[in-house]
Design a protein around this motif. Sequence first.
Motif, short mmCIF file in Angstrom:
data_model
loop_
_atom_site.label_atom_id
_atom_site.label_comp_id
_atom_site.label_asym_id
_atom_site.label_seq_id
_atom_site.Cartn_x
_atom_site.Cartn_y
_atom_site.Cartn_z
N ASN A 19 0.82 -1.20 0.00
CA ASN A 19 0.00 0.00 0.00
C ASN A 19 0.86 1.26 0.00
O ASN A 19 1.62 1.49 0.94
N LYS A 20 0.71 2.09 -1.06
CA LYS A 20 1.54 3.29 -1.16
C LYS A 20 1.31 4.23 0.02
O LYS A 20 2.21 4.93 0.48
N THR A 21 0.07 4.24 0.54
CA THR A 21 -0.22 5.14 1.67
C THR A 21 0.58 4.74 2.90
O THR A 21 1.02 5.61 3.66
N HIS A 22 0.79 3.44 3.09
CA HIS A 22 1.62 3.02 4.23
C HIS A 22 3.03 3.56 4.10
O HIS A 22 3.64 4.01 5.07
N LEU A 23 3.55 3.50 2.87
CA LEU A 23 4.90 4.00 2.65
C LEU A 23 4.95 5.51 2.89
O LEU A 23 5.89 6.03 3.48
N GLU A 24 3.89 6.21 2.41
CA GLU A 24 3.86 7.67 2.61
C GLU A 24 3.78 8.01 4.09
O GLU A 24 4.46 8.92 4.56
N ALA A 25 2.95 7.27 4.81
CA ALA A 25 2.81 7.54 6.25
C ALA A 25 4.16 7.38 6.94
O ALA A 25 4.54 8.18 7.78
N ALA A 26 4.90 6.35 6.55
CA ALA A 26 6.21 6.12 7.17
C ALA A 26 7.19 7.22 6.80
O ALA A 26 7.99 7.66 7.62
N ARG A 27 7.10 7.69 5.55
CA ARG A 27 8.01 8.77 5.14
C ARG A 27 7.73 10.03 5.93
O ARG A 27 8.65 10.72 6.36
N VAL A 28 6.44 10.34 6.10
CA VAL A 28 6.10 11.54 6.89
C VAL A 28 6.61 11.39 8.32
O VAL A 28 7.02 12.36 8.95
N LEU A 29 6.60 10.16 8.82
CA LEU A 29 7.09 9.92 10.19
C LEU A 29 8.60 9.97 10.28
O LEU A 29 9.17 9.81 11.35
N GLY A 30 9.26 10.20 9.14
CA GLY A 30 10.71 10.39 9.19
C GLY A 30 11.54 9.17 8.86
O GLY A 30 12.72 9.13 9.17
N ALA A 31 10.94 8.16 8.19
CA ALA A 31 11.70 6.94 7.89
C ALA A 31 12.70 7.19 6.76
O ALA A 31 12.39 7.85 5.78
N ASN A 61 2.21 1.03 16.35
CA ASN A 61 1.85 2.01 15.33
C ASN A 61 2.13 3.42 15.83
O ASN A 61 2.74 4.23 15.14
N VAL A 62 1.67 3.70 17.05
CA VAL A 62 1.85 5.05 17.59
C VAL A 62 3.32 5.37 17.75
O VAL A 62 3.78 6.48 17.51
N GLY A 63 4.11 4.36 18.12
CA GLY A 63 5.53 4.60 18.38
C GLY A 63 6.42 4.55 17.16
O GLY A 63 7.63 4.70 17.27
N LEU A 64 5.83 4.37 15.98
CA LEU A 64 6.63 4.14 14.78
C LEU A 64 7.60 5.29 14.50
O LEU A 64 8.78 5.08 14.25
N GLY A 65 7.09 6.52 14.54
CA GLY A 65 7.94 7.67 14.27
C GLY A 65 9.06 7.81 15.29
O GLY A 65 10.18 8.19 14.97
N LEU A 66 8.72 7.47 16.53
CA LEU A 66 9.74 7.54 17.59
C LEU A 66 10.83 6.51 17.35
O LEU A 66 12.01 6.75 17.59
N GLU A 67 10.41 5.32 16.86
CA GLU A 67 11.40 4.29 16.53
C GLU A 67 12.33 4.77 15.43
O GLU A 67 13.54 4.57 15.49
N PHE A 68 11.74 5.40 14.40
CA PHE A 68 12.57 5.90 13.30
C PHE A 68 13.58 6.91 13.82
O PHE A 68 14.68 7.03 13.31
N ALA A 69 13.17 7.67 14.85
CA ALA A 69 14.06 8.70 15.39
C ALA A 69 14.99 8.15 16.45
O ALA A 69 15.72 8.90 17.10
N ASN A 70 14.97 6.82 16.63
CA ASN A 70 15.85 6.16 17.61
C ASN A 70 15.66 6.64 19.03
O ASN A 70 16.63 6.76 19.79
N VAL A 71 14.43 6.94 19.38
CA VAL A 71 14.14 7.29 20.77
C VAL A 71 14.21 6.02 21.60
O VAL A 71 13.67 4.99 21.21
#
Lengths: 261, 245
Positions: free
Chosen positions: A149-161, B92-102
């Motif tokens: 799902n492209k949206t999953h990838l986009e969500a992860a990118r926005v989260l800083g992946a 899911n909620v912690g995903l961004g924090l994981e990416f930031a290595n918190v």
Amino acid sequence: MKSTLLKAWGRVWPYFAVAAFLLILLQIGHWLKPIVIPSVGASISRLVDDLNNSAFWRQVGLSMYRLGIGYPIACVLGGFFGVLAGLYPAFAKFLRRFIAFMQSIPPIVWLPFLLVVLGFGNTPIIVVVTIASFFPMALTVLNGAEGVNKTHLEAARVLGANKPQLLRKVYLPETFPAFITGAQVSFGNAWRSLVAAEMMGGVAVGLGFAVKFAGEIADMSGVVMYILVIGIIASVLDQVVLEQLKRRLLHWRYVNQGEGK
Amino acid sequence: MKTLELRHVNKMFGSLQVLNDINIKVDKGSFAAIVGPSGCGKSTALRMFAGLEAPTSGEVLADGIPVKDPSPDRMLIFQEHALLPWSTVEDNVGLGLEFANVPKKERQERINTVLEKVNLSGFNHYYPSQLSGGMRQRVAIARALVMDPDVLLLDEPYGALDAMTRLTMQNELLRLWSGSGKTMLLITHDIDEALYLADTVYVMSPRPGQVTAEFHLDLPRPRNRNSERFAEYRQEIMQLLGLTE
């Protein structure tokens, strides 16, 4: 106590029904052609005898050995190239064409070629098993990878992946179910090609060979028995072992719906 | 905290012009909404602020700096929650924090705090498939808020929910926003939602997308959906969108 038994029966009765149906057919065959077709009793007692016979277990063992090498290799290679194709669309185009062509060739057609190139023994059989299970595995994983799902990838990118994180936390987990379903589909192919290859020659041990040999010496109860054994082993491996593995690894798909409302 | 701006933005997808000379400015800490019919390009405008689309020409600015890539500073809430189905609420909620290595301990604390804010304490180990639509969106909002972004971009976040849940979620959103100083930009085709939540409402018309009007709402907070002024605004916007007979 009674309700758990009933629930278990609810899941299991189709297997018994199938077994009963086939045995009835066998028995009817015996009544129609008594000399040639063995009775259910004769087949079962032959099976029980053979279970104590080490020669029988050698047949089973060799077949499992060849399966145990060829099939996992195909799964790993198929999974790898499937994911690679998901990441590189140009490669995906090539891989699809390649699979389409190769799948039109029945895997055992390769055996005469392999026997000359690799000689007799286990290796050509293992290669046939690998060929048979590689293509469906690669195709299933490729489709799964393209379906991320492209949206999953986009969500992860926005989260800083970053790229490795996208791969590890979104792309691979989302493709993973395709690995499992691909493995189940290719198992059937692997098993069928294994037995067929063993029947075609080049080896003197194995379930396929045993069936052919029994037929050649008119050991009909042996023939029927080996047919049963081949079917039962495949069913157990596929519908019990692989299915349970799938349920365990993909347990998030099987949680009850609507508990949280 | 950030100002958001689209300056003379044009966007073409192939030969289709989706956005035509768009100018939008959202003040720091304020709540803005874009209302328009389907296909008017409002989602595209939002995605530009998120860094997921680039303009064909014109500038996309956050605090005067051009937006190039997605960033957890400008969190986007998708229409279809976009939660990972194989992960629990907590993961899911912690995903961004994981990416930031918190580190794990801090992550856990922040997750629990934000889950409480969205009224989902205790749901840590549930899977998205076990939750209702409203709860899933709450998890999506939690996932965004835990990153403490300067900007929250919401792409028709309540479109898929039933009418009553929508109203509850709108109130929750206001509660989460007020006092936080975060800049909010909401995309919706629900005029009432825009009037209820936002300080400024942009009205857009379809292909090519243009801003046809800008309303700086003179309505007190908390809003009264049934006040005369509210109804007047609603009427004006409906007329602009050609929805009145």
